[in-house]
Scaffold this active site. Sequence first.
Site, short mmCIF file in Angstrom:
data_model
loop_
_atom_site.label_atom_id
_atom_site.label_comp_id
_atom_site.label_asym_id
_atom_site.label_seq_id
_atom_site.Cartn_x
_atom_site.Cartn_y
_atom_site.Cartn_z
N HIS A 187 -1.50 1.64 -5.60
CA HIS A 187 -1.32 0.21 -5.37
C HIS A 187 -1.94 -0.20 -4.04
CE1 HIS A 187 2.18 2.26 -3.60
NE2 HIS A 187 2.15 1.31 -2.68
N ARG B 258 11.79 -1.95 1.62
CA ARG B 258 11.44 -0.96 0.60
C ARG B 258 12.30 0.29 0.70
NH1 ARG B 258 8.50 2.80 1.79
NH2 ARG B 258 6.83 2.93 0.26
N HIS C 35 -3.51 3.14 -2.39
CA HIS C 35 -2.84 4.41 -2.10
C HIS C 35 -1.73 4.68 -3.10
CE1 HIS C 35 -0.29 1.39 -0.17
NE2 HIS C 35 0.72 2.25 -0.26
N ASP D 253 2.06 6.43 -2.61
CA ASP D 253 2.87 6.57 -1.40
C ASP D 253 2.98 8.03 -0.92
OD1 ASP D 253 3.33 3.86 -1.26
OD2 ASP D 253 5.21 3.96 -2.40
O1 LIG Z 1 4.13 -4.76 0.13
C1 LIG Z 1 3.79 -4.37 -0.99
O2 LIG Z 1 3.62 -5.13 -1.93
C2 LIG Z 1 3.54 -2.90 -1.23
C3 LIG Z 1 3.58 -2.16 0.04
C4 LIG Z 1 3.15 -0.74 -0.07
O3 LIG Z 1 2.01 -0.45 -0.25
C5 LIG Z 1 4.16 0.29 0.03
O4 LIG Z 1 5.34 -0.02 0.16
O5 LIG Z 1 3.78 1.47 -0.07
#
Ligand SMILES: O=C(O)CCC(=O)C(=O)O
Length: 272
Positions: free
Chosen positions: A249, A263, A94, A96
């Site tokens: 990612h 995050r 995806h 984000d």
């Molecule tokens: O946990 C991760 O490495 C990436 C997570 C993810 O896909 C996001 O934060 O959008």
Amino acid sequence: MHVTRLGGALGAELHDVELSGDIDPATLDAVHDALIEHKVLVVHAPDLTPEQHMAFGRRLGEIEIHTFFPNLGDGFEHVSVLDSDHGNTASMWHTDETFLPHPPMGTLTHAKILPDYGGDTLFASTSAAYEALSANMKRYLEGLNALHDLSRTTELRLRFGGATPQQYGEAIAADRRFEHPVVRVHPVTGAKGLFVNPTYTRHIVGLPPEESDHVLAFLLRHSVKEQFTFRHRWRVGDLLMWDNRSTMHMVLNDFPGRRLMYRVSVVGSNHD
Ligand SMILES: O=C(O)CCC(=O)C(=O)O
């Protein structure tokens, strides 16, 4: 600060840069330039606190309260939490929050707890994928829009017994969807990139369903060919930043044990 490339299409590590304090404008510009050029940056920052994490995000632009991830709360609502113990492992390709009119320009993810092995994150350069298309396919895609819909994630869970029909109905009614061009122009570089992903993109607007499904399936398979990708193996304390306008990612859900990430997503850019 110096930069080491980690992958052919994208990915670099920054060394000798301190993100936790007052970053001077020249260093901040250098980090931003590196982000644009390499699309994914790794900085080992084991001591970064949630306050410093948010403060660094704010230096890049306005930070968001995430649409659906839980957050640290109580003054830390802008720090969202991905905890595999609570079923949050984003293990499907995806970009984000593409169901928003203005998806984040970037995300900064800090590794807090990692499994003993596994749980790497894969990235793909959507501009490298676009560039590698044939001239005929580029012409075909020009001017097409695709619908991105948050309820698609609930639909996928419904199929595997992880959501009820009622939850799916609520997700549809929540109306978190937006049409974006299939080919997007990066606001800083002017480079074109594919902007479809299997998590949120439902269909290409105006195409017969079968054609839309097949074109999307081709684009998604094409986008993640290994020559467009970079794989990050995490160390606790790594901060990863990705340019959400030129990448997709996914996390490899191949691990036992707990994986906990904090995050911060930047929705408005100070640099465009
Ligand atoms: O946990 C991760 O490495 C990436 C997570 C993810 O896909 C996001 O934060 O959008």
